[in-house]
Design an enzyme around this catalytic site. Sequence first.
Site, PDB file in Angstrom:
ATOM      1  N   GLY A 219       0.823  -1.202   0.000  1.00 33.16           N
ATOM      2  CA  GLY A 219       0.000   0.000   0.000  1.00 33.16           C
ATOM      3  C   GLY A 219       0.853   1.245   0.000  1.00 33.16           C
ATOM      4  N   ASN A 220       0.226   2.391   0.287  1.00 29.86           N
ATOM      5  CA  ASN A 220       0.962   3.649   0.353  1.00 29.86           C
ATOM      6  C   ASN A 220       0.402   4.502   1.479  1.00 29.86           C
ATOM      7  OD1 ASN A 220      -1.324   5.222  -0.809  1.00 29.86           O
ATOM      8  ND2 ASN A 220      -0.809   4.093  -2.678  1.00 29.86           N
ATOM      9  N   ARG A 221       0.955   5.700   1.643  1.00 30.45           N
ATOM     10  CA  ARG A 221       0.631   6.535   2.799  1.00 30.45           C
ATOM     11  C   ARG A 221      -0.554   7.473   2.582  1.00 30.45           C
ATOM     12  NH1 ARG A 221       4.938   6.285   6.402  1.00 30.45           N
ATOM     13  NH2 ARG A 221       6.879   5.484   5.547  1.00 30.45           N
TER      14      ARG A 221
END
Length: 427
Positions: A219-221
């Site tokens: 995933g990412n932030r």
Amino acid sequence: MAPQASHRPRHVVIGVGGGIAAFKAASLVRRFTESGDDVTVVPTEAALRFVGEPTWSALSGKPVTAEVFDGVEQVRHVALGQGADLVVVAPCTADLLARAACGLADDLLTNVLLTARCPVVLAPAMHTEMWQHPATVANVATLRSRGVHVIDPASGRLTGKDTGPGRLPEPEQIHAACLEVLTSAQGEARAARHDLAGVRVLVTAGGTREALDPVRYLGNRSSGKQGVALARAAADRGARVTLVVGAVETPLPDDPAIVLHRIESARELQERVDVLAAEVDVVIMAAAVADFRPASVADHKIKKSHTTADDDTAPTIELVRNPDILRGLVEGRDAAGRTRPLLVGFAAETGDAEHGVLELGQDKLRRKGCDLLVVNQVGVGVTFGQDHNTVTVLRRDGGEPRTTGPADKGIVSHAVLDAVVEALAID
């Protein structure tokens, strides 16, 4: 280097009352000037006994006076309030609160407060007994009933050994409160225009998650705050909004003008957007879409190896590219010979040793071929999960880049939508 903001700078009047907390106002002035705002500082005579005129002049870049009769030929006691987009007083003493509530005009600052027709924010600072006195309580209630935004003071150490409610909030808190007030005021003004009335807008928001196994994912932030703010702003301006969200860390809108769709992976997002894009006038791809996904997904949780106590082997994960959703929309539209939907992309960039954020954004605009590209710098503690953002809107037709921020993401959303409205009018 990013271009300077091309929108009209906001005219901000910062009043400074005569309290020990006057020194904090210097940081508040700095925050507004660094955001590109045009700042005029109006101290009281008492304030100048705490922080001198040279400090305010140096920080604001303008002459500073507390006198009504200085610059009288410009009728400054009227013009400052009339021309302001925001008036904020910090610190606002008990005396200033009382004079403002009574409508007195015995110095330059109180004249400004009487002539201002813009949002007014007062940040009180005084001893606890003064803040809690029935006269002050009544004055605050009076001012709030007139639409003045009075921030509650913080609790903490006051002058001397006193502790309690009455402490001036920190400059960053006052600045954030001012941006919220401006966002609300600008949103109300735009909503009154309803310049997107009847326009169908699709917004994507949040991050995608690419499964490794039933437990883990890549995933990412992204928090989704900017995309959700865009959906709210578009609805406020009269648009019929479809919001497609992945992983978000912000409340989702409960608004009948916004239809919500949930997705998880990039391919799910592509499938949903490809269907919905055929039914809208504008697509704003604000979601943080993963560029890669695992080539295969394990049926069971991937386990550590326990062959020996010192076995530190780890699985190798092969990645494959995810579809370029935005580029696919551009190619499909162009192949069909259509001009709709208007396509807006986002470029979340960190820059590198050879290229700046804006340079990378311009290259991405050429590759994607979308109508508008919103470029912002991201990273740990920068943009992702924050309430503020700085963006530059690039146009495929070569129009002047337009930078907004640092500003609340609601303000940024309306700046992006301003560019959308302009682009729709040109088409």
